[in-house]
Design an enzyme around this catalytic site. Structure first.
Site, PDB file in Angstrom:
ATOM      1  N   LYS A 219     -16.737 -47.283   7.861  1.00 57.84           N
ATOM      2  CA  LYS A 219     -18.062 -47.890   7.937  1.00 57.84           C
ATOM      3  C   LYS A 219     -18.489 -48.030   9.397  1.00 57.84           C
ATOM      4  O   LYS A 219     -17.746 -48.554  10.242  1.00 57.84           O
ATOM      5  CB  LYS A 219     -18.045 -49.275   7.282  1.00 57.84           C
ATOM      6  CG  LYS A 219     -17.853 -49.247   5.776  1.00 57.84           C
ATOM      7  CD  LYS A 219     -19.070 -48.693   5.067  1.00 57.84           C
ATOM      8  CE  LYS A 219     -18.909 -48.765   3.554  1.00 57.84           C
ATOM      9  NZ  LYS A 219     -20.099 -48.266   2.838  1.00 57.84           N
ATOM     10  N   ASP A 248     -20.060 -43.749   7.528  1.00 62.37           N
ATOM     11  CA  ASP A 248     -21.119 -44.277   6.663  1.00 62.37           C
ATOM     12  C   ASP A 248     -21.890 -45.371   7.383  1.00 62.37           C
ATOM     13  O   ASP A 248     -21.343 -46.441   7.669  1.00 62.37           O
ATOM     14  CB  ASP A 248     -20.479 -44.836   5.383  1.00 62.37           C
ATOM     15  CG  ASP A 248     -21.508 -45.327   4.378  1.00 62.37           C
ATOM     16  OD1 ASP A 248     -22.716 -45.245   4.665  1.00 62.37           O
ATOM     17  OD2 ASP A 248     -21.097 -45.809   3.304  1.00 62.37           O
ATOM     18  N   GLU A 274     -23.015 -40.402   6.509  1.00 58.98           N
ATOM     19  CA  GLU A 274     -23.623 -40.887   5.266  1.00 58.98           C
ATOM     20  C   GLU A 274     -24.718 -41.914   5.533  1.00 58.98           C
ATOM     21  O   GLU A 274     -24.547 -42.803   6.367  1.00 58.98           O
ATOM     22  CB  GLU A 274     -22.522 -41.503   4.404  1.00 58.98           C
ATOM     23  CG  GLU A 274     -22.955 -41.995   3.044  1.00 58.98           C
ATOM     24  CD  GLU A 274     -21.749 -42.426   2.210  1.00 58.98           C
ATOM     25  OE1 GLU A 274     -21.943 -43.287   1.330  1.00 58.98           O
ATOM     26  OE2 GLU A 274     -20.638 -41.914   2.432  1.00 58.98           O
ATOM     27  N   GLU A 300     -26.758 -42.661  -2.366  1.00 54.77           N
ATOM     28  CA  GLU A 300     -26.293 -43.956  -2.862  1.00 54.77           C
ATOM     29  C   GLU A 300     -27.454 -44.862  -3.252  1.00 54.77           C
ATOM     30  O   GLU A 300     -27.402 -45.567  -4.261  1.00 54.77           O
ATOM     31  CB  GLU A 300     -25.429 -44.635  -1.797  1.00 54.77           C
ATOM     32  CG  GLU A 300     -25.023 -46.048  -2.124  1.00 54.77           C
ATOM     33  CD  GLU A 300     -24.184 -46.686  -1.029  1.00 54.77           C
ATOM     34  OE1 GLU A 300     -24.005 -47.915  -1.058  1.00 54.77           O
ATOM     35  OE2 GLU A 300     -23.695 -45.950  -0.139  1.00 54.77           O
ATOM     36  N   ASP A 323     -25.517 -41.423  -7.967  1.00 51.94           N
ATOM     37  CA  ASP A 323     -24.645 -42.417  -8.603  1.00 51.94           C
ATOM     38  C   ASP A 323     -25.213 -42.767  -9.975  1.00 51.94           C
ATOM     39  O   ASP A 323     -26.352 -43.239 -10.083  1.00 51.94           O
ATOM     40  CB  ASP A 323     -24.574 -43.673  -7.718  1.00 51.94           C
ATOM     41  CG  ASP A 323     -23.532 -44.677  -8.174  1.00 51.94           C
ATOM     42  OD1 ASP A 323     -23.205 -44.702  -9.376  1.00 51.94           O
ATOM     43  OD2 ASP A 323     -23.058 -45.451  -7.325  1.00 51.94           O
ATOM     44  N   HIS A 350     -21.468 -41.238  -5.107  1.00 54.90           N
ATOM     45  CA  HIS A 350     -21.149 -42.608  -4.731  1.00 54.90           C
ATOM     46  C   HIS A 350     -20.655 -43.298  -5.989  1.00 54.90           C
ATOM     47  O   HIS A 350     -21.139 -43.031  -7.089  1.00 54.90           O
ATOM     48  CB  HIS A 350     -22.397 -43.314  -4.194  1.00 54.90           C
ATOM     49  CG  HIS A 350     -22.192 -44.767  -3.923  1.00 54.90           C
ATOM     50  ND1 HIS A 350     -22.557 -45.753  -4.837  1.00 54.90           N
ATOM     51  CD2 HIS A 350     -21.654 -45.418  -2.864  1.00 54.90           C
ATOM     52  CE1 HIS A 350     -22.254 -46.940  -4.334  1.00 54.90           C
ATOM     53  NE2 HIS A 350     -21.706 -46.758  -3.143  1.00 54.90           N
ATOM     54  N   GLU A 377     -15.020 -40.383  -4.360  1.00 54.22           N
ATOM     55  CA  GLU A 377     -14.734 -41.649  -3.689  1.00 54.22           C
ATOM     56  C   GLU A 377     -13.804 -42.526  -4.519  1.00 54.22           C
ATOM     57  O   GLU A 377     -13.924 -42.602  -5.741  1.00 54.22           O
ATOM     58  CB  GLU A 377     -16.063 -42.370  -3.450  1.00 54.22           C
ATOM     59  CG  GLU A 377     -15.966 -43.644  -2.644  1.00 54.22           C
ATOM     60  CD  GLU A 377     -17.343 -44.208  -2.321  1.00 54.22           C
ATOM     61  OE1 GLU A 377     -17.454 -44.929  -1.316  1.00 54.22           O
ATOM     62  OE2 GLU A 377     -18.309 -43.928  -3.067  1.00 54.22           O
TER      63      GLU A 377
END
Length: 416
Positions: A219, A248, A274, A300, A323, A350, A377
């Site tokens: 992240k 991300d 991302e 996402e 997603d 996602h 993921e």
């Protein structure tokens, strides 16, 4: 002859789970409460359909209220009859005149739609006594497209073209079915949550590699770009040059910031960056893709097939992260996957469902649609709450075999 199964009642459950010690944290959600707005379809048999929408925190209650309204569209319906032309009932739910002004096709209404739709597919698979991936891969092309709503796709992927695309992939199905035995590759998204210390990140990277993961995600998106770059360099150094690493940003950069930071992160050879900027800003993503030659992953927070259509057509999307617990459930996920296949953009979802449902959908994508089997993921934080949690061994998802879509939570945890 199939046994008739009638949906008698739709129920919603507001389920929330506190995470500890920085797990799940990103640049936006520093103390996240993972939550599921659950739709449960009670039938005149011993089977129950369970569908999920993923949210965070107290907003979950509002989604549950929307579920309680939308289920009236499927109550009283026989499951086989319902799913034989599901695209029609899907459109009626998505365009319900009492809710459409609140969207259309986004936000609370779309999340509730996802939960109801997913519950229908779960019940269908349970009625057949097979896992969702097996149900989907066994459908004829005609049966499959009848579950989809092609509204607003007539110009880019009309129904007849989708049917032809599916039929053309049938020749390679037998060879692609080997994925059932080998398992689907996963990546560890939990090595570098936003609030983790450097020491914990180092430990987590080493643990992930020991568990067979060769791909992992960090992240980023802090207010201090130097902090992000330093942590990214740390992960690359510990994981090594051969590791697959993603970064991300959770939508935290404006376009000039995204160009600047992505240029610096490019030196670390990311597999993708991302959500670099606002998820609705198609033109900013196009500009970023032109300015910096780095793979972009997004989806996402893209809420519906129309915005996915725009991103896919734009050429800026390298990886599609649609997603099924964010868009309108399995039905819309499949439609978006079909369009993505037409444009040769791989789908790497996602997993707001923690991979429970998507472990089925990526198998379908690979076997039936011919998408490459890249990565899925993996987030382990809610495993103990599922009746049949996803199993990852040596960095791969083992193929689920229980009937349904693996969305059932432990019964005693439902709040009615």
């Amino acid at each position: 002859m199939k046994t008739s199964i009638v949906i008698k009642k739709g129920l919603s459950s507001d389920m929330r789970f506190d995470l500890k010690d920085g797990a799940g944290s990103d640049a936006v959600h520093t103390s996240p409460v993972y939550a599921y707005a659950v739709c449960r379809l009670v039938t005149d048999s011993n089977l129950e359909g369970v569908g999920l929408a993923f949210t965070l925190g107290s907003g979950n209650k509002i989604v549950c209220q929307a579920i309680e309204y939308l289920v009236r569209h499927v109550e009283g319906k026989e499951i086989y009859e319902l799913m034989s032309d599901f695209g029609t009932i899907y459109k009626k739910m998505a365009d319900d005149p009492n809710f459409r002004w609140l969207g259309p096709h986004k936000g609370v209404v779309q999340l509730a739609l996802a939960a109801v739709v997913n519950a229908c597919y779960d019940l269908w698979a349970k009625a057949e006594g097979v896992p969702l991936w097996k149900l989907l891969t066994s459908l004829t092309p005609e049966q499959l497209v009848n579950t989809l709503d092609f509204s607003y796709y007539e110009d880019i992927l009309p129904k007849y073209e989708a049917l032809d695309l599916i039929k053309k992939q049938q020749a390679g199905i037998s060879s692609r079915e080997s994925i059932i035995e080998t398992g689907y590759p996963g990546y560890d998204t939990s090595i570098g949550w936003f609030n983790y210390s450097d020491e914990k990140i180092i430990t987590n990277v080493k643990m992930a590699m020991d568990r067979g993961f060769t791909a992992m995600k960090l992240k980023v998106g802090s207010k201090n770009a130097a902090h992000d770059i330093r942590r990214a360099e740390l992960v690359r150094r510990i994981a090594g040059d051969q590791a697959t690493i993603m970064f991300d940003a959770n939508q935290q950069w404006n376009l000039p910031q995204a160009i600047d930071i992505c240029t610096k992160l490019k030196d670390l050879n990311p597999y993708w960056i991302e959500e670099p900027t606002h998820p609705d800003d198609v033109y900013a993503h196009i500009a970023l893709a032109k300015a910096v030659d780095v793979p972009l992953a997004l989806g996402e927070h893209v809420p519906n097939k129309v915005i996915f259509k725009n991103f896919i057509q734009s050429g800026c999307m390298t990886f599609n992260q649609v997603d099924a617990v964010r868009v309108g459930g399995v039905s819309e996920f499949i439609l978006i996957s079909l369009l993505s296949r037409k444009f040769n953009i791989p789908v790497v979802p996602h997993v707001g469902d923690m991979g429970q449902i998507h472990q089925h959908l990526v198998l379908f994508n690979h076997i039936t649609l011919g998408h490459p089997a890249l990565l899925l993921e993996y987030i382990p934080h809610l495993r103990e709450h599922f009746k049949s949690p996803a199993i990852v061994k040596d960095g791969k998802y083992l193929t689920p075999m229980e009937p349904g879509m693996s969305a059932d939570l432990l019964k005693h945890e439902y709040s009615l």
